[in-house]
Scaffold this motif. Sequence first.
Motif, PDB file in Angstrom:
ATOM      1  N   ALA A   1       0.818  -1.220   0.000  1.00  0.00           N
ATOM      2  CA  ALA A   1       0.000   0.000   0.000  1.00  0.00           C
ATOM      3  C   ALA A   1       0.845   1.261   0.000  1.00  0.00           C
ATOM      4  CB  ALA A   1      -0.929   0.002   1.198  1.00  0.00           C
ATOM      5  N   LEU A   2       2.014   1.219   0.645  1.00  0.00           N
ATOM      6  CA  LEU A   2       2.766   2.456   0.837  1.00  0.00           C
ATOM      7  C   LEU A   2       4.145   2.450   0.182  1.00  0.00           C
ATOM      8  CD1 LEU A   2       1.857   2.949   4.600  1.00  0.00           C
ATOM      9  CD2 LEU A   2       0.718   3.910   2.609  1.00  0.00           C
ATOM     10  N   GLY A   3       4.778   1.314   0.055  1.00  0.00           N
ATOM     11  CA  GLY A   3       6.139   1.269  -0.489  1.00  0.00           C
ATOM     12  C   GLY A   3       6.179   1.024  -1.984  1.00  0.00           C
ATOM     13  N   PHE A   4       5.557  -0.056  -2.427  1.00  0.00           N
ATOM     14  CA  PHE A   4       5.621  -0.434  -3.842  1.00  0.00           C
ATOM     15  C   PHE A   4       5.020   0.601  -4.800  1.00  0.00           C
ATOM     16  CE2 PHE A   4       5.914  -5.346  -3.134  1.00  0.00           C
ATOM     17  CZ  PHE A   4       7.251  -5.202  -2.801  1.00  0.00           C
ATOM     18  N   PRO A   5       3.916   1.268  -4.424  1.00  0.00           N
ATOM     19  CA  PRO A   5       3.340   2.211  -5.388  1.00  0.00           C
ATOM     20  C   PRO A   5       4.334   3.273  -5.870  1.00  0.00           C
ATOM     21  CG  PRO A   5       1.740   1.766  -3.689  1.00  0.00           C
ATOM     22  CD  PRO A   5       3.023   1.108  -3.249  1.00  0.00           C
TER      23      PRO A   5
ATOM     24  N   VAL B   1       6.214   1.107  -8.575  1.00  0.00           N
ATOM     25  CA  VAL B   1       5.396   0.534  -9.651  1.00  0.00           C
ATOM     26  C   VAL B   1       4.708   1.634 -10.458  1.00  0.00           C
ATOM     27  CG1 VAL B   1       3.421  -0.959 -10.162  1.00  0.00           C
ATOM     28  CG2 VAL B   1       5.035  -1.607  -8.387  1.00  0.00           C
ATOM     29  N   CYS B   2       4.188   2.627  -9.772  1.00  0.00           N
ATOM     30  CA  CYS B   2       3.461   3.699 -10.457  1.00  0.00           C
ATOM     31  C   CYS B   2       4.387   4.855 -10.822  1.00  0.00           C
ATOM     32  CB  CYS B   2       2.322   4.204  -9.576  1.00  0.00           C
ATOM     33  SG  CYS B   2       1.245   2.876  -8.995  1.00  0.00           S
ATOM     34  N   GLY B   3       5.579   4.871 -10.260  1.00  0.00           N
ATOM     35  CA  GLY B   3       6.537   5.924 -10.557  1.00  0.00           C
ATOM     36  C   GLY B   3       6.615   6.938  -9.442  1.00  0.00           C
ATOM     37  N   PRO B   4       7.824   7.334  -9.064  1.00  0.00           N
ATOM     38  CA  PRO B   4       7.982   8.219  -7.903  1.00  0.00           C
ATOM     39  C   PRO B   4       7.376   9.600  -8.064  1.00  0.00           C
ATOM     40  CG  PRO B   4      10.097   7.813  -8.993  1.00  0.00           C
ATOM     41  CD  PRO B   4       9.111   6.884  -9.618  1.00  0.00           C
TER      42      PRO B   4
ATOM     43  N   ARG C   1      -0.723   7.009  -7.720  1.00  0.00           N
ATOM     44  CA  ARG C   1       0.348   6.348  -6.980  1.00  0.00           C
ATOM     45  C   ARG C   1      -0.192   5.779  -5.665  1.00  0.00           C
ATOM     46  NH1 ARG C   1       2.843   9.162  -3.657  1.00  0.00           N
ATOM     47  NH2 ARG C   1       2.417  11.076  -4.793  1.00  0.00           N
ATOM     48  N   ASN C   2      -0.893   4.703  -5.780  1.00  0.00           N
ATOM     49  CA  ASN C   2      -1.488   4.077  -4.606  1.00  0.00           C
ATOM     50  C   ASN C   2      -1.721   2.608  -4.911  1.00  0.00           C
ATOM     51  OD1 ASN C   2      -4.007   3.885  -6.077  1.00  0.00           O
ATOM     52  ND2 ASN C   2      -4.189   6.082  -5.707  1.00  0.00           N
ATOM     53  N   LEU C   3      -2.346   1.908  -4.009  1.00  0.00           N
ATOM     54  CA  LEU C   3      -2.501   0.466  -4.201  1.00  0.00           C
ATOM     55  C   LEU C   3      -3.407   0.147  -5.389  1.00  0.00           C
ATOM     56  CD1 LEU C   3      -2.532  -2.057  -1.360  1.00  0.00           C
ATOM     57  CD2 LEU C   3      -3.775  -2.570  -3.427  1.00  0.00           C
ATOM     58  N   VAL C   4      -4.393   1.020  -5.633  1.00  0.00           N
ATOM     59  CA  VAL C   4      -5.252   0.802  -6.791  1.00  0.00           C
ATOM     60  C   VAL C   4      -4.415   0.936  -8.067  1.00  0.00           C
ATOM     61  CG1 VAL C   4      -7.244   1.633  -8.066  1.00  0.00           C
ATOM     62  CG2 VAL C   4      -7.301   1.609  -5.578  1.00  0.00           C
TER      63      VAL C   4
ATOM     64  N   PHE D   1       9.236  -7.497  -5.940  1.00  0.00           N
ATOM     65  CA  PHE D   1      10.301  -6.526  -5.658  1.00  0.00           C
ATOM     66  C   PHE D   1      11.447  -6.687  -6.662  1.00  0.00           C
ATOM     67  CE2 PHE D   1      13.877  -4.625  -3.411  1.00  0.00           C
ATOM     68  CZ  PHE D   1      13.295  -3.462  -2.935  1.00  0.00           C
ATOM     69  N   ASP D   2      11.767  -7.937  -6.960  1.00  0.00           N
ATOM     70  CA  ASP D   2      12.841  -8.203  -7.916  1.00  0.00           C
ATOM     71  C   ASP D   2      12.497  -7.626  -9.293  1.00  0.00           C
ATOM     72  OD1 ASP D   2      15.383  -9.944  -8.328  1.00  0.00           O
ATOM     73  OD2 ASP D   2      14.094 -10.426 -10.035  1.00  0.00           O
ATOM     74  N   LYS D   3      11.300  -7.920  -9.763  1.00  0.00           N
ATOM     75  CA  LYS D   3      10.902  -7.481 -11.115  1.00  0.00           C
ATOM     76  C   LYS D   3      10.740  -5.966 -11.201  1.00  0.00           C
ATOM     77  CE  LYS D   3       8.643 -11.572 -13.038  1.00  0.00           C
ATOM     78  NZ  LYS D   3       8.482 -12.588 -12.003  1.00  0.00           N
ATOM     79  N   VAL D   4      10.124  -5.393 -10.169  1.00  0.00           N
ATOM     80  CA  VAL D   4       9.780  -3.965 -10.239  1.00  0.00           C
ATOM     81  C   VAL D   4      10.967  -3.063  -9.898  1.00  0.00           C
ATOM     82  CG1 VAL D   4       8.382  -2.159  -9.161  1.00  0.00           C
ATOM     83  CG2 VAL D   4       7.344  -4.334  -9.770  1.00  0.00           C
ATOM     84  N   VAL D   5      11.737  -3.444  -8.923  1.00  0.00           N
ATOM     85  CA  VAL D   5      12.806  -2.556  -8.454  1.00  0.00           C
ATOM     86  C   VAL D   5      14.199  -3.033  -8.889  1.00  0.00           C
ATOM     87  CG1 VAL D   5      13.849  -1.451  -6.434  1.00  0.00           C
ATOM     88  CG2 VAL D   5      11.396  -1.929  -6.452  1.00  0.00           C
ATOM     89  N   LEU D   6      14.520  -4.253  -8.561  1.00  0.00           N
ATOM     90  CA  LEU D   6      15.897  -4.705  -8.761  1.00  0.00           C
ATOM     91  C   LEU D   6      16.269  -4.776 -10.244  1.00  0.00           C
ATOM     92  CD1 LEU D   6      16.153  -7.482  -5.996  1.00  0.00           C
ATOM     93  CD2 LEU D   6      16.445  -5.015  -5.821  1.00  0.00           C
ATOM     94  N   GLN D   7      15.297  -5.036 -11.080  1.00  0.00           N
ATOM     95  CA  GLN D   7      15.600  -5.127 -12.511  1.00  0.00           C
ATOM     96  C   GLN D   7      15.429  -3.783 -13.226  1.00  0.00           C
ATOM     97  OE1 GLN D   7      13.668  -8.484 -14.432  1.00  0.00           O
ATOM     98  NE2 GLN D   7      13.961  -9.769 -12.626  1.00  0.00           N
ATOM     99  N   ASN D   8      15.147  -2.749 -12.484  1.00  0.00           N
ATOM    100  CA  ASN D   8      14.971  -1.416 -13.074  1.00  0.00           C
ATOM    101  C   ASN D   8      16.184  -0.552 -12.704  1.00  0.00           C
ATOM    102  OD1 ASN D   8      14.253   1.401 -13.287  1.00  0.00           O
ATOM    103  ND2 ASN D   8      12.140   0.728 -13.574  1.00  0.00           N
ATOM    104  N   LYS D   9      17.005  -0.243 -13.696  1.00  0.00           N
ATOM    105  CA  LYS D   9      18.263   0.475 -13.415  1.00  0.00           C
ATOM    106  C   LYS D   9      18.016   1.840 -12.789  1.00  0.00           C
ATOM    107  CE  LYS D   9      21.240  -1.758 -16.811  1.00  0.00           C
ATOM    108  NZ  LYS D   9      21.914  -1.639 -18.102  1.00  0.00           N
ATOM    109  N   GLU D  10      16.952   2.502 -13.255  1.00  0.00           N
ATOM    110  CA  GLU D  10      16.660   3.845 -12.737  1.00  0.00           C
ATOM    111  C   GLU D  10      16.321   3.777 -11.240  1.00  0.00           C
ATOM    112  OE1 GLU D  10      13.343   7.343 -13.371  1.00  0.00           O
ATOM    113  OE2 GLU D  10      13.426   5.684 -14.798  1.00  0.00           O
TER     114      GLU D  10
END
Lengths: 423, 146
Positions: free
Chosen positions: A44-48, A51-54, A61-64, A137-146
Motif C-alpha cells: 500500500a505504501l512502499g511499492f506504489p 510501480v506507479c513511478g515516484p 500512486r497508490n494500491l489501486v 520486488f525483484d521485477k519492479v525494483v531490482l531489474q529497473n536500473k533507474e
Amino acid sequence: MHYTASVKAADGVYGVEPTPTAKKIRELFYNAHYVEDHTGILYALGFPDFVCGPTASPAERNLVGLVLKVGADVGKLVLKKRYSAVKIFELTSGRPSHPVAALPGGWSKRITEEERKEILACADDCVELAKLTLDVFDKVVLQNKEYMALVTGDVYKVVSNYIGTVDENDKVTYYDGTQKIVDTKGNELGRFKGIQYLDYIAERTLPWSYQKAPYLKKLGWTGLVDGDGTSIYSVGPLARFNVASGFDTPLAQEAYEKMLAAFGGKPVHNTLAYHWTRAIELMHAAETVKKIASDESITDPNIRQELGTPVGEGVGIVEAARGVLIHHYKTDDKGIVTDANLIVATTHNKGPMNIAVKRAAQSFIKNGKVDEGILNLVEIAYRPYDLCFACSTHTLPGRIPVRIDIIDHNGDLVKSLRNYELS
Amino acid sequence: MKSVIIGIGNPNFKDDGVGLKIVEHFEGVVDTVTLLNIGFNLIDSLLGYEKALIVDGVKTGAEPGSIIEFDVNFWGNVYASGTHNFSIFEIIRIGYSVFPEEMPKEIKIIGVEVEDVETLSRECSPSVESAIPLAISKIKNYLGLQ
C-alpha cells in the motif's frame, strides 16, 4: 506490536516469565502480525512509489494504481494470502484483530491440535505470499536500473548508528532477544536487555518539536547530524539487517545474502533499502510461523503462570515491524501503573527522518522550482521508516496532512506545497 | 439482503468511540464488526455482504453531533498517498478493484461530527452522544429495520 510489548512489561511488573508454551504462542502470533503488517506497508505504501513511478500523481500512486499495473489477479492473491496471517491472529488470540489473550505470565487462549494444523496450512499461504513479494520486488525494483540508482544512490541515504534485536546466534529476531548497537561503520557499540536501555538511550527534548529525539547516551548529544561520530541511530528492518549476522530460516537467509552482495557489504545506509529488508523479513516471519506451528508442543495446555504480588516495575522490549519498541511501567503494590515511558520506532528514528527529508529537499529543489512530483520525492525519503501516526488518523479522511514551506536564504517564503485541501 | 454494520473508532478517546457505541445497538440484529483502525481488515469485514454500513467519527468542520453521509462519489476527491495510514475510501476502492464480485453492491458511510477525540474517556461529548439516536434511526431506515 504495542500489545506484545505491553504484556512483556506486565510480565516484568509481576516478576514472572511466561510458560514455554505461552511464549511460543506469543511468538507465533507476533510473527503472523509481521506478515500482515509488512504486506500492508509494502503493497500500500512502499511499492506504489516504484510501480506507479515516484513522481506520479497521488491519484495514481497508490494500491489501486499498483493493482492496475501488476494486475488484479496479483492483488487478489496478495490480499487472500494475507488473510491467512489474519486467520492466525484469530486462532492464536481469539479475534482477527484487537487480540484478547495476553496475560502477565502467559496467554489465555490455548491452541488445539486441530487449530495447529489449520495454522500450519495458513503458514504455507504466508510463505507463498512472501515468495510472491520478493518476486514483485525483484521485477519492479531490482531489474529497473533507474530505481536501483535511487535505491543505491546518495540522495536517499542517512549515515547513522543502528539498534536492532538479535538472538543468541546474532540472527534477526522480533519477539524477544538482545538489543544490539552498531556504529556507522558496523562496529558493535554495545548490547542491552530490559531496563538496561536506560544506560544506552537518552531522550532529548527539543524546543521546536513535541517529539523527543533519542540518541546514544554514551556518545552524548551531537545534534541532528549524520555521519561518523553522530549519536543518532536508526531502527527498523534496515537496522536489523545491519546489526545481525543474518536470518535463521533458509529462504530469508538466501534473500539476505542476495541483498548483501548487491550492496557489497554492511552497514547499508540507503534508506530505500528499508523496503528490500522489509520484503526479506516478510519471508522470515512467514517461515518462523511455519516453524513454530510445526512444533506439536504448542498445544500443551500449560499456558499460564501463577501470579504473586507485583514487584512494581517492568520493561517490555520487542522489535516492532518498524523498529525497537520499549514499554517501561512502574506500578503500585496492586499493579496499577503509576509511571510509564514508551519509546516507539518513529521516535527512535526522529533524527534520521529529519535528515532524510532535508537531504531530499536539498537534492530535488533547485532554483526555486518545486511541484507536486518533488513533494512526493521528499515523501519517499521518510516513507521507508513507516511512520506510525495511525492513532491520530482514526477519523475521516484518515490521512497525514503534509505541508512543505520552501524558504530562501533570506528566510522568505518562496512557495508552500500541501497534500490536503483547506476547508 | 445480507447486511453488515461496521463501527470504526477507539472507545478510549471520547468521541472517537461514537461509531462503536452506535454499532452496539445492532448486535444480534444484523452482523456487526468493530475496528479500532483501518486497514485491509476493512475489506475482510466487507467481503461476502450485499449491503454494508460503516459508522465512524468524522471531522469536517460541521457542528459537533452533525450526521454526515458519504457515498462512493466522495472517493474521487481523496488522495491516496500516506505514510502508515489508509483512508476508508481508498481501502473500499481497493476492495472493489480486487474483489468486484465479493464486495457489497451498496456501501454507505455514516459519519458523526466529533468534538473531542483526544481526551481519554469512554463517554462521548454531550453533543455527540445526543446524535446517536438519530444515527441509529438513519441506519434502521437504510437497512429497512424500522
